[in-house]
Write a protein that holds these residues in place. Structure first.
Motif, PDB file in Angstrom:
ATOM      1  N   LEU A 181       0.802  -1.220   0.000  1.00 58.50           N
ATOM      2  CA  LEU A 181       0.000   0.000   0.000  1.00 58.50           C
ATOM      3  C   LEU A 181       0.834   1.269   0.000  1.00 58.50           C
ATOM      4  N   GLY A 182       2.124   1.173   0.265  1.00 65.12           N
ATOM      5  CA  GLY A 182       2.933   2.367   0.465  1.00 65.12           C
ATOM      6  C   GLY A 182       2.870   3.368  -0.666  1.00 65.12           C
ATOM      7  N   LEU A 183       3.131   2.930  -1.898  1.00 68.70           N
ATOM      8  CA  LEU A 183       3.125   3.851  -3.026  1.00 68.70           C
ATOM      9  C   LEU A 183       1.718   4.283  -3.402  1.00 68.70           C
ATOM     10  N   SER A 184       0.727   3.417  -3.203  1.00 72.28           N
ATOM     11  CA  SER A 184      -0.647   3.822  -3.493  1.00 72.28           C
ATOM     12  C   SER A 184      -1.095   4.901  -2.515  1.00 72.28           C
ATOM     13  N   VAL A 185      -0.629   4.826  -1.270  1.00 69.28           N
ATOM     14  CA  VAL A 185      -0.922   5.880  -0.294  1.00 69.28           C
ATOM     15  C   VAL A 185      -0.248   7.182  -0.723  1.00 69.28           C
ATOM     16  N   VAL A 186       0.996   7.094  -1.180  1.00 73.66           N
ATOM     17  CA  VAL A 186       1.692   8.272  -1.687  1.00 73.66           C
ATOM     18  C   VAL A 186       0.882   8.925  -2.804  1.00 73.66           C
ATOM     19  N   ALA A 187       0.467   8.128  -3.780  1.00 64.03           N
ATOM     20  CA  ALA A 187      -0.282   8.668  -4.918  1.00 64.03           C
ATOM     21  C   ALA A 187      -1.598   9.293  -4.479  1.00 64.03           C
ATOM     22  N   ALA A 188      -2.307   8.638  -3.556  1.00 63.49           N
ATOM     23  CA  ALA A 188      -3.598   9.162  -3.106  1.00 63.49           C
ATOM     24  C   ALA A 188      -3.435  10.484  -2.369  1.00 63.49           C
ATOM     25  N   ILE A 189      -2.425  10.586  -1.506  1.00 64.75           N
ATOM     26  CA  ILE A 189      -2.207  11.825  -0.746  1.00 64.75           C
ATOM     27  C   ILE A 189      -1.798  12.962  -1.683  1.00 64.75           C
ATOM     28  N   VAL A 190      -0.871  12.670  -2.586  1.00 66.72           N
ATOM     29  CA  VAL A 190      -0.417  13.707  -3.514  1.00 66.72           C
ATOM     30  C   VAL A 190      -1.571  14.203  -4.382  1.00 66.72           C
ATOM     31  N   THR A 191      -2.378  13.276  -4.886  1.00 64.18           N
ATOM     32  CA  THR A 191      -3.532  13.657  -5.709  1.00 64.18           C
ATOM     33  C   THR A 191      -4.510  14.506  -4.913  1.00 64.18           C
ATOM     34  N   ALA A 192      -4.740  14.151  -3.650  1.00 66.13           N
ATOM     35  CA  ALA A 192      -5.655  14.920  -2.804  1.00 66.13           C
ATOM     36  C   ALA A 192      -5.144  16.336  -2.568  1.00 66.13           C
ATOM     37  N   HIS A 193      -3.848  16.548  -2.733  1.00 63.09           N
ATOM     38  CA  HIS A 193      -3.274  17.892  -2.589  1.00 63.09           C
ATOM     39  C   HIS A 193      -3.162  18.613  -3.932  1.00 63.09           C
ATOM     40  N   GLY A 194      -3.756  18.040  -4.963  1.00 61.32           N
ATOM     41  CA  GLY A 194      -3.714  18.680  -6.271  1.00 61.32           C
ATOM     42  C   GLY A 194      -2.398  18.504  -6.998  1.00 61.32           C
ATOM     43  N   GLY A 195      -1.616  17.499  -6.578  1.00 62.01           N
ATOM     44  CA  GLY A 195      -0.309  17.283  -7.180  1.00 62.01           C
ATOM     45  C   GLY A 195      -0.251  16.017  -8.007  1.00 62.01           C
ATOM     46  N   ARG A 196       0.975  15.618  -8.319  1.00 65.26           N
ATOM     47  CA  ARG A 196       1.176  14.439  -9.154  1.00 65.26           C
ATOM     48  C   ARG A 196       2.474  13.759  -8.743  1.00 65.26           C
ATOM     49  N   VAL A 197       2.450  12.423  -8.693  1.00 68.44           N
ATOM     50  CA  VAL A 197       3.660  11.652  -8.414  1.00 68.44           C
ATOM     51  C   VAL A 197       3.917  10.744  -9.606  1.00 68.44           C
ATOM     52  N   SER A 198       5.180  10.591  -9.961  1.00 68.08           N
ATOM     53  CA  SER A 198       5.520   9.777 -11.128  1.00 68.08           C
ATOM     54  C   SER A 198       6.779   8.981 -10.857  1.00 68.08           C
ATOM     55  N   LEU A 199       6.894   7.882 -11.564  1.00 68.67           N
ATOM     56  CA  LEU A 199       8.090   7.052 -11.562  1.00 68.67           C
ATOM     57  C   LEU A 199       8.843   7.393 -12.838  1.00 68.67           C
ATOM     58  N   GLU A 200       9.985   8.042 -12.692  1.00 71.14           N
ATOM     59  CA  GLU A 200      10.721   8.551 -13.845  1.00 71.14           C
ATOM     60  C   GLU A 200      11.630   7.483 -14.438  1.00 71.14           C
ATOM     61  N   PRO A 201      11.868   7.546 -15.740  1.00 69.45           N
ATOM     62  CA  PRO A 201      12.815   6.599 -16.361  1.00 69.45           C
ATOM     63  C   PRO A 201      14.236   6.947 -15.967  1.00 69.45           C
ATOM     64  N   GLY A 202      15.049   5.931 -15.818  1.00 70.27           N
ATOM     65  CA  GLY A 202      16.446   6.147 -15.457  1.00 70.27           C
ATOM     66  C   GLY A 202      17.279   4.945 -15.821  1.00 70.27           C
ATOM     67  N   SER A 203      18.577   5.137 -15.822  1.00 69.71           N
ATOM     68  CA  SER A 203      19.482   4.053 -16.213  1.00 69.71           C
ATOM     69  C   SER A 203      19.681   3.036 -15.102  1.00 69.71           C
ATOM     70  N   GLY A 204      19.382   3.418 -13.863  1.00 76.26           N
ATOM     71  CA  GLY A 204      19.546   2.484 -12.751  1.00 76.26           C
ATOM     72  C   GLY A 204      18.849   3.000 -11.516  1.00 76.26           C
ATOM     73  N   GLY A 205      18.519   2.108 -10.615  1.00 70.92           N
ATOM     74  CA  GLY A 205      17.818   2.513  -9.407  1.00 70.92           C
ATOM     75  C   GLY A 205      16.398   2.962  -9.684  1.00 70.92           C
ATOM     76  N   ALA A 206      15.777   3.531  -8.653  1.00 77.42           N
ATOM     77  CA  ALA A 206      14.416   4.037  -8.779  1.00 77.42           C
ATOM     78  C   ALA A 206      14.445   5.550  -8.619  1.00 77.42           C
TER      79      ALA A 206
END
Length: 256
Positions: A222-247
């Motif tokens: 649930l951790g990331l889904s909670v992040v997304a729900a809270i950010v959305t409730a604040h009128g924001g946006r969370v994304s997973l960006e592309p990268g060569s390594g790591g998250a």
């Protein structure tokens, strides 16, 4: 165009809309049933462990002090995990229902410092580099919930990467938004999970990929889904960006 033809067109359009609404309602019901079924399964796991230790005690299997202490420790951990899961389920339900969060001026720089200090205390073997760019870092929102966003993203690294993995937390401003970024040099999120990273009850491999889920309670999906729900409730946006390594997670929140 005759009046009868216009009425027929209106009736056809109304029928299409009604079918779409019924289909959307059925999809919402299916999602709700799937969510309840998965939540029940997740709750059953720690409760089954607690029940097993209780049964063992009733049968006299915990007479030895060492075994008793171990059982008490495990039951405490499972109880904490259950309570954390319930808290996040309640929060998601509140956000789904559109219940308002607190609205106050929040200094994100202060939250980032607190979250990093707490994360390093939990896992000294996951060093975190904190970078706060000069400027105003205030937003309007719920301080506790915004702290939870940062804490969950850092917990994601802690739960899904090996010890020694380095993370970086950055805070700055972009256009009219405050931007929080959390990056790590771990093994990254598997390609097959990237599109579902913010869905509920999506699990990654512990201590390998900082993946989908990442609650501070130990990885209940649930951790990331909670992040997304809270950010959305604040009128924001969370994304997973592309990268060569790591998250690499990126949060954008409207500036105060």
């Amino acid at each position: 165009m005759t009046l009868i033809f216009m009425l027929l067109l209106a009736a056809v359009g109304l029928g299409v809309r009604l079918r779409q609404e019924r289909e959307n309602h059925r999809k919402a019901e299916r999602r709700l049933l799937e969510f309840l079924a998965t939540a029940g399964h997740e709750l059953r796991t720690p409760l089954t462990a607690i029940s097993g230790y209780v049964q063992l005690a009733r049968l006299g299997g915990l007479a030895d002090p060492e075994n008793f202490d171990l059982a008490m420790s495990r039951m405490t951990d499972e109880t904490r995990r259950t309570l954390a899961l319930i808290d996040e389920l309640v929060l998601l339900a509140r956000l789904d229902l559109g219940q308002p969060l607190r609205r106050e001026r929040v200094n994100l720089a202060s939250l980032c410092r607190d979250a990093v200090a707490d994360a390093e205390a939990c896992s000294p073997h996951h060093p975190i580099q904190l970078t706060i760019l000069p400027g105003n870092h205030t937003v309007t929102g719920d301080r506790d919930r915004l702290y939870q966003v940062i804490a969950n993203l850092l917990a994601n690294v802690r739960h899904h990467t090996p010890e020694g993995t380095r993370a970086a937390l950055g805070l700055g401003t972009e256009d009219t938004h405050r931007v929080i970024e959390v990056m790590d040099d771990g093994p990254g999120i598997p390609a097959e999970l990237r599109n579902s990273a913010f869905e509920r009850f999506v699990h990654g491999e512990k201590a390998r990929a900082p993946v989908v889920d990442n609650d501070a309670g130990g990885g209940n999906g649930l951790g990331l889904s909670v992040v997304a729900a809270i950010v959305t409730a604040h009128g924001g946006r969370v994304s997973l960006e592309p990268g060569s390594g790591g998250a690499w997670f990126r949060v954008r929140l409207p500036a105060a």
